[in-house]
Design a protein around this motif. Structure first.
Motif, PDB file in Angstrom:
ATOM      1  N   LEU A 243      -8.881 -39.263  36.889  1.00 11.12           N
ATOM      2  CA  LEU A 243      -9.355 -38.142  36.087  1.00 11.12           C
ATOM      3  C   LEU A 243      -9.606 -38.532  34.629  1.00 11.12           C
ATOM      4  O   LEU A 243     -10.275 -37.802  33.902  1.00 11.12           O
ATOM      5  N   ASP A 244      -9.068 -39.671  34.212  1.00 14.51           N
ATOM      6  CA  ASP A 244      -9.261 -40.132  32.840  1.00 14.51           C
ATOM      7  C   ASP A 244     -10.461 -41.068  32.714  1.00 14.51           C
ATOM      8  O   ASP A 244     -10.796 -41.503  31.614  1.00 14.51           O
ATOM      9  N   ASP A 245     -11.105 -41.363  33.820  1.00 15.12           N
ATOM     10  CA  ASP A 245     -12.275 -42.236  33.815  1.00 15.12           C
ATOM     11  C   ASP A 245     -13.435 -41.548  33.099  1.00 15.12           C
ATOM     12  O   ASP A 245     -13.582 -40.325  33.166  1.00 15.12           O
ATOM     13  N   ALA A 246     -14.259 -42.317  32.437  1.00 13.25           N
ATOM     14  CA  ALA A 246     -15.405 -41.756  31.709  1.00 13.25           C
ATOM     15  C   ALA A 246     -16.400 -41.066  32.639  1.00 13.25           C
ATOM     16  O   ALA A 246     -17.182 -40.225  32.194  1.00 13.25           O
ATOM     17  N   ASP A 247     -16.379 -41.408  33.927  1.00 14.50           N
ATOM     18  CA  ASP A 247     -17.283 -40.804  34.901  1.00 14.50           C
ATOM     19  C   ASP A 247     -16.608 -39.750  35.771  1.00 14.50           C
ATOM     20  O   ASP A 247     -17.154 -39.342  36.797  1.00 14.50           O
ATOM     21  N   ALA A 248     -15.423 -39.284  35.378  1.00 13.77           N
ATOM     22  CA  ALA A 248     -14.695 -38.306  36.192  1.00 13.77           C
ATOM     23  C   ALA A 248     -15.516 -37.024  36.359  1.00 13.77           C
ATOM     24  O   ALA A 248     -16.182 -36.569  35.430  1.00 13.77           O
ATOM     25  N   TYR A 249     -15.459 -36.482  37.569  1.00 12.91           N
ATOM     26  CA  TYR A 249     -16.211 -35.269  37.891  1.00 12.91           C
ATOM     27  C   TYR A 249     -15.451 -34.507  38.968  1.00 12.91           C
ATOM     28  O   TYR A 249     -14.971 -35.093  39.939  1.00 12.91           O
ATOM     29  N   ILE A 250     -15.346 -33.224  38.801  1.00  9.34           N
ATOM     30  CA  ILE A 250     -14.690 -32.366  39.787  1.00  9.34           C
ATOM     31  C   ILE A 250     -15.629 -31.206  40.095  1.00  9.34           C
ATOM     32  O   ILE A 250     -16.201 -30.595  39.187  1.00  9.34           O
ATOM     33  N   SER A 251     -15.772 -30.907  41.375  1.00  7.74           N
ATOM     34  CA  SER A 251     -16.565 -29.768  41.815  1.00  7.74           C
ATOM     35  C   SER A 251     -15.707 -28.944  42.758  1.00  7.74           C
ATOM     36  O   SER A 251     -15.114 -29.471  43.693  1.00  7.74           O
ATOM     37  N   GLU A 252     -15.632 -27.667  42.490  1.00  9.10           N
ATOM     38  CA  GLU A 252     -14.791 -26.769  43.284  1.00  9.10           C
ATOM     39  C   GLU A 252     -15.604 -25.524  43.618  1.00  9.10           C
ATOM     40  O   GLU A 252     -16.253 -24.943  42.752  1.00  9.10           O
ATOM     41  N   GLY A 253     -15.595 -25.131  44.868  1.00  8.84           N
ATOM     42  CA  GLY A 253     -16.292 -23.923  45.274  1.00  8.84           C
ATOM     43  C   GLY A 253     -15.315 -22.856  45.724  1.00  8.84           C
ATOM     44  O   GLY A 253     -14.354 -23.141  46.425  1.00  8.84           O
ATOM     45  N   ASN A 254     -15.543 -21.639  45.296  1.00  9.78           N
ATOM     46  CA  ASN A 254     -14.708 -20.510  45.687  1.00  9.78           C
ATOM     47  C   ASN A 254     -15.599 -19.413  46.258  1.00  9.78           C
ATOM     48  O   ASN A 254     -16.675 -19.141  45.724  1.00  9.78           O
ATOM     49  N   VAL A 255     -15.141 -18.790  47.339  1.00  2.00           N
ATOM     50  CA  VAL A 255     -15.907 -17.723  47.976  1.00  2.00           C
ATOM     51  C   VAL A 255     -15.046 -16.470  48.028  1.00  2.00           C
ATOM     52  O   VAL A 255     -13.900 -16.509  48.470  1.00  2.00           O
ATOM     53  N   LEU A 256     -15.593 -15.379  47.546  1.00  4.59           N
ATOM     54  CA  LEU A 256     -14.938 -14.085  47.647  1.00  4.59           C
ATOM     55  C   LEU A 256     -15.751 -13.253  48.633  1.00  4.59           C
ATOM     56  O   LEU A 256     -16.955 -13.056  48.457  1.00  4.59           O
ATOM     57  N   ALA A 257     -15.118 -12.820  49.714  1.00  3.71           N
ATOM     58  CA  ALA A 257     -15.786 -11.993  50.708  1.00  3.71           C
ATOM     59  C   ALA A 257     -15.102 -10.622  50.724  1.00  3.71           C
ATOM     60  O   ALA A 257     -13.879 -10.526  50.733  1.00  3.71           O
TER      61      ALA A 257
ATOM     62  N   ALA B 218      -4.216 -46.813  50.581  1.00  2.78           N
ATOM     63  CA  ALA B 218      -3.398 -46.999  49.380  1.00  2.78           C
ATOM     64  C   ALA B 218      -4.154 -46.604  48.116  1.00  2.78           C
ATOM     65  O   ALA B 218      -3.545 -46.463  47.051  1.00  2.78           O
ATOM     66  N   GLU B 219      -5.455 -46.385  48.206  1.00  3.34           N
ATOM     67  CA  GLU B 219      -6.243 -45.928  47.064  1.00  3.34           C
ATOM     68  C   GLU B 219      -5.710 -44.602  46.518  1.00  3.34           C
ATOM     69  O   GLU B 219      -5.907 -44.285  45.346  1.00  3.34           O
ATOM     70  N   TRP B 220      -5.055 -43.831  47.384  1.00  6.73           N
ATOM     71  CA  TRP B 220      -4.485 -42.554  46.945  1.00  6.73           C
ATOM     72  C   TRP B 220      -3.396 -42.758  45.902  1.00  6.73           C
ATOM     73  O   TRP B 220      -3.072 -41.835  45.150  1.00  6.73           O
ATOM     74  N   GLN B 221      -2.810 -43.942  45.839  1.00  8.28           N
ATOM     75  CA  GLN B 221      -1.725 -44.219  44.892  1.00  8.28           C
ATOM     76  C   GLN B 221      -2.174 -43.958  43.454  1.00  8.28           C
ATOM     77  O   GLN B 221      -1.390 -43.520  42.625  1.00  8.28           O
ATOM     78  N   ARG B 222      -3.433 -44.191  43.157  1.00  5.98           N
ATOM     79  CA  ARG B 222      -3.955 -43.974  41.801  1.00  5.98           C
ATOM     80  C   ARG B 222      -3.851 -42.511  41.384  1.00  5.98           C
ATOM     81  O   ARG B 222      -3.798 -42.200  40.202  1.00  5.98           O
ATOM     82  N   PHE B 223      -3.827 -41.590  42.361  1.00  2.97           N
ATOM     83  CA  PHE B 223      -3.744 -40.160  42.073  1.00  2.97           C
ATOM     84  C   PHE B 223      -2.306 -39.639  42.062  1.00  2.97           C
ATOM     85  O   PHE B 223      -2.063 -38.510  41.667  1.00  2.97           O
ATOM     86  N   ALA B 224      -1.360 -40.442  42.535  1.00  2.00           N
ATOM     87  CA  ALA B 224       0.009 -39.971  42.761  1.00  2.00           C
ATOM     88  C   ALA B 224       0.778 -39.653  41.482  1.00  2.00           C
ATOM     89  O   ALA B 224       1.632 -38.771  41.471  1.00  2.00           O
ATOM     90  N   ASP B 225       0.507 -40.369  40.412  1.00  2.00           N
ATOM     91  CA  ASP B 225       1.220 -40.157  39.152  1.00  2.00           C
ATOM     92  C   ASP B 225       0.286 -39.444  38.178  1.00  2.00           C
ATOM     93  O   ASP B 225      -0.654 -40.051  37.654  1.00  2.00           O
ATOM     94  N   PRO B 226       0.524 -38.152  37.897  1.00  2.00           N
ATOM     95  CA  PRO B 226      -0.366 -37.402  37.010  1.00  2.00           C
ATOM     96  C   PRO B 226      -0.533 -38.030  35.623  1.00  2.00           C
ATOM     97  O   PRO B 226      -1.550 -37.865  34.982  1.00  2.00           O
ATOM     98  N   ALA B 227       0.479 -38.769  35.175  1.00  2.00           N
ATOM     99  CA  ALA B 227       0.418 -39.383  33.849  1.00  2.00           C
ATOM    100  C   ALA B 227       0.116 -40.875  33.922  1.00  2.00           C
ATOM    101  O   ALA B 227       0.240 -41.583  32.923  1.00  2.00           O
ATOM    102  N   GLY B 228      -0.279 -41.346  35.096  1.00  2.00           N
ATOM    103  CA  GLY B 228      -0.540 -42.773  35.284  1.00  2.00           C
ATOM    104  C   GLY B 228      -1.601 -43.312  34.339  1.00  2.00           C
ATOM    105  O   GLY B 228      -2.537 -42.597  33.972  1.00  2.00           O
ATOM    106  N   PRO B 229      -1.458 -44.581  33.924  1.00  2.00           N
ATOM    107  CA  PRO B 229      -2.380 -45.159  32.947  1.00  2.00           C
ATOM    108  C   PRO B 229      -3.811 -45.346  33.451  1.00  2.00           C
ATOM    109  O   PRO B 229      -4.731 -45.423  32.658  1.00  2.00           O
ATOM    110  N   ARG B 230      -4.015 -45.425  34.761  1.00  2.00           N
ATOM    111  CA  ARG B 230      -5.365 -45.610  35.307  1.00  2.00           C
ATOM    112  C   ARG B 230      -5.764 -44.443  36.212  1.00  2.00           C
ATOM    113  O   ARG B 230      -6.453 -44.619  37.195  1.00  2.00           O
ATOM    114  N   HIS B 231      -5.324 -43.253  35.847  1.00  2.00           N
ATOM    115  CA  HIS B 231      -5.614 -42.087  36.681  1.00  2.00           C
ATOM    116  C   HIS B 231      -7.124 -41.852  36.711  1.00  2.00           C
ATOM    117  O   HIS B 231      -7.791 -41.877  35.672  1.00  2.00           O
TER     118      HIS B 231
END
Length: 73
Positions: A55-69, A40-53
């Protein structure tokens, strides 16, 4: 054959465009996870505009890797 890997990192606070993009991506993943009966922890991500999303946390971090071959025959 050659390949190149690019790492993209975002730290809080996220720029508006990154926040919007990743919030929508998270919502899609959250719906899939909830439909599968995962935590149920996924519920926090379900609403993009949610008040406790996460991504709005002060420690939010995203890492994405892309490979072109590229290969030639």
């Amino acid at each position: 054959m050659r390949q190149r890997t690019v790492l993209i990192e975002h730290h809080a606070p996220l720029p508006d465009a990154a926040r919007e993009f990743y919030a929508m991506a998270c919502a899609q993943l959250a719906r899939q996870a909830l439909d599968l009966g995962l935590s149920a922890e996924w519920q926090r991500f379900a609403d993009p505009a949610g008040p406790r999303h996460p991504l709005d946390d002060a420690d939010a971090y995203i890492s994405e890797g892309n490979v072109l071959a590229v290969g030639t025959v």
